[in-house]
Design a protein around this motif. Structure first.
Motif, PDB file in Angstrom:
ATOM      1  N   ALA A   1       0.831  -1.378  -0.026  1.00 23.06           N
ATOM      2  CA  ALA A   1      -0.119  -0.018  -0.072  1.00 23.06           C
ATOM      3  C   ALA A   1       1.044   1.194  -0.064  1.00 23.06           C
ATOM      4  N   ALA A   2       1.903   1.259   0.869  1.00 27.30           N
ATOM      5  CA  ALA A   2       2.726   2.540   0.966  1.00 27.30           C
ATOM      6  C   ALA A   2       3.578   2.684  -0.439  1.00 27.30           C
ATOM      7  N   ALA A   3       3.877   1.413  -0.948  1.00 30.88           N
ATOM      8  CA  ALA A   3       4.440   1.716  -2.311  1.00 30.88           C
ATOM      9  C   ALA A   3       3.674   2.263  -3.337  1.00 30.88           C
ATOM     10  N   THR A   4       2.467   1.627  -3.346  1.00 29.34           N
ATOM     11  CA  THR A   4       1.591   2.170  -4.521  1.00 29.34           C
ATOM     12  C   THR A   4       1.138   3.666  -4.294  1.00 29.34           C
ATOM     13  N   ALA A   5       0.970   4.029  -2.961  1.00 29.45           N
ATOM     14  CA  ALA A   5       0.464   5.394  -2.677  1.00 29.45           C
ATOM     15  C   ALA A   5       1.597   6.350  -3.099  1.00 29.45           C
ATOM     16  N   GLY A   6       2.992   5.922  -2.709  1.00 29.56           N
ATOM     17  CA  GLY A   6       4.270   6.876  -3.006  1.00 29.56           C
ATOM     18  C   GLY A   6       4.189   7.100  -4.463  1.00 29.56           C
ATOM     19  N   ALA A   7       4.030   6.018  -5.367  1.00 26.42           N
ATOM     20  CA  ALA A   7       3.995   6.499  -6.771  1.00 26.42           C
ATOM     21  C   ALA A   7       2.996   6.875  -7.275  1.00 26.42           C
ATOM     22  N   GLY A   8       1.744   6.435  -6.855  1.00 31.12           N
ATOM     23  CA  GLY A   8       0.652   7.485  -7.310  1.00 31.12           C
ATOM     24  C   GLY A   8       0.569   8.716  -6.913  1.00 31.12           C
ATOM     25  N   ALA A   9       1.119   9.101  -5.792  1.00 27.57           N
ATOM     26  CA  ALA A   9       1.290  10.585  -5.364  1.00 27.57           C
ATOM     27  C   ALA A   9       2.377  11.092  -6.126  1.00 27.57           C
ATOM     28  N   ALA A  10       3.573  10.602  -6.652  1.00 27.80           N
ATOM     29  CA  ALA A  10       4.420  11.235  -7.391  1.00 27.80           C
ATOM     30  C   ALA A  10       4.088  11.401  -8.669  1.00 27.80           C
ATOM     31  N   ALA A  11       3.387  10.460  -9.179  1.00 27.34           N
ATOM     32  CA  ALA A  11       2.863  10.741 -10.501  1.00 27.34           C
ATOM     33  C   ALA A  11       1.434  11.475 -11.009  1.00 27.34           C
ATOM     34  N   VAL A  12       0.721  11.821  -9.696  1.00 28.96           N
ATOM     35  CA  VAL A  12      -0.657  12.581  -9.811  1.00 28.96           C
ATOM     36  C   VAL A  12      -0.702  13.513  -8.920  1.00 28.96           C
ATOM     37  N   ILE A  13      -0.477  13.507  -7.676  1.00 26.71           N
ATOM     38  CA  ILE A  13      -0.688  14.255  -6.834  1.00 26.71           C
ATOM     39  C   ILE A  13       0.078  15.555  -6.802  1.00 26.71           C
ATOM     40  N   THR A  14       1.336  15.103  -6.812  1.00 26.73           N
ATOM     41  CA  THR A  14       2.253  16.170  -6.937  1.00 26.73           C
ATOM     42  C   THR A  14       2.471  17.265  -7.888  1.00 26.73           C
ATOM     43  N   PRO A  15       2.142  16.641  -9.450  1.00 29.39           N
ATOM     44  CA  PRO A  15       2.044  17.825 -10.111  1.00 29.39           C
ATOM     45  C   PRO A  15       0.480  18.812  -9.961  1.00 29.39           C
TER      46      PRO A  15
ATOM     47  N   VAL B   1       9.356  22.948  -6.065  1.00 26.70           N
ATOM     48  CA  VAL B   1       8.855  21.638  -6.605  1.00 26.70           C
ATOM     49  C   VAL B   1       9.211  20.477  -5.986  1.00 26.70           C
ATOM     50  N   GLY B   2      10.682  20.242  -5.726  1.00 25.72           N
ATOM     51  CA  GLY B   2      11.119  19.157  -5.039  1.00 25.72           C
ATOM     52  C   GLY B   2      10.773  18.946  -3.424  1.00 25.72           C
ATOM     53  N   VAL B   3      10.674  19.926  -2.796  1.00 24.36           N
ATOM     54  CA  VAL B   3       9.968  20.000  -1.449  1.00 24.36           C
ATOM     55  C   VAL B   3       8.643  19.640  -1.374  1.00 24.36           C
ATOM     56  N   ILE B   4       7.713  20.133  -2.535  1.00 23.89           N
ATOM     57  CA  ILE B   4       6.527  19.714  -2.287  1.00 23.89           C
ATOM     58  C   ILE B   4       6.228  18.240  -2.846  1.00 23.89           C
ATOM     59  N   GLY B   5       7.195  17.865  -3.772  1.00 28.67           N
ATOM     60  CA  GLY B   5       7.300  16.248  -4.135  1.00 28.67           C
ATOM     61  C   GLY B   5       7.426  15.525  -3.027  1.00 28.67           C
ATOM     62  N   LEU B   6       8.471  15.765  -2.301  1.00 21.88           N
ATOM     63  CA  LEU B   6       8.963  15.131  -0.860  1.00 21.88           C
ATOM     64  C   LEU B   6       7.861  15.004   0.053  1.00 21.88           C
ATOM     65  N   ILE B   7       7.240  15.973   0.276  1.00 23.59           N
ATOM     66  CA  ILE B   7       6.119  16.073   1.410  1.00 23.59           C
ATOM     67  C   ILE B   7       4.874  15.268   0.950  1.00 23.59           C
ATOM     68  N   VAL B   8       4.503  15.516  -0.466  1.00 21.93           N
ATOM     69  CA  VAL B   8       2.997  14.987  -0.903  1.00 21.93           C
ATOM     70  C   VAL B   8       3.427  13.451  -0.842  1.00 21.93           C
ATOM     71  N   THR B   9       4.431  13.002  -1.453  1.00 20.56           N
ATOM     72  CA  THR B   9       4.964  11.608  -1.680  1.00 20.56           C
ATOM     73  C   THR B   9       4.954  10.819  -0.156  1.00 20.56           C
TER      74      THR B   9
END
Length: 87
Positions: A17-31, A55-63
């Motif tokens: 679940a954590a791996a899937t959510a991290g990948a999904g957040a990086a691909a969809v939620i961060t942009p 942008v990098g900090v946003i990606g780190l926090i969201v993911t």
């Protein structure tokens, strides 16, 4: 000598679940979050004016938050193959 290999242990549900959510957040939620911050804080001009370090900090926090939340709320996987720790 045996030709069979031992079965690898199952991947726990929380890890999946954590791996899937991290990948999904990086691909969809961060942009989406970067677009929203550009729209609200930088007047939404094109091209996006959000600085690259932001942008990098946003990606780190969201993911990180998405992975942590999914791992926290995922169902626990029982591991009867591990010894119990009793005091």
């Amino acid at each position: 000598m045996s030709d069979s290999y031992p079965t690898p242990p199952r991947t726990e549900t929380k890890v999946k679940a954590a791996a899937t959510a991290g990948a999904g957040a990086a691909a969809v939620i961060t942009p989406f979050a970067v677009w929203l911050i550009d729209l609200l804080a930088f007047n939404g001009d094109a091209p996006p004016d959000v600085p690259l370090p932001v942008v990098g900090v946003i990606g780190l926090i969201v993911t990180g938050l998405a992975a942590w939340g999914a791992g926290y709320w995922a169902k626990h996987t029982a591991r009867p193959d591990l010894p119990s720790t009793q005091r």
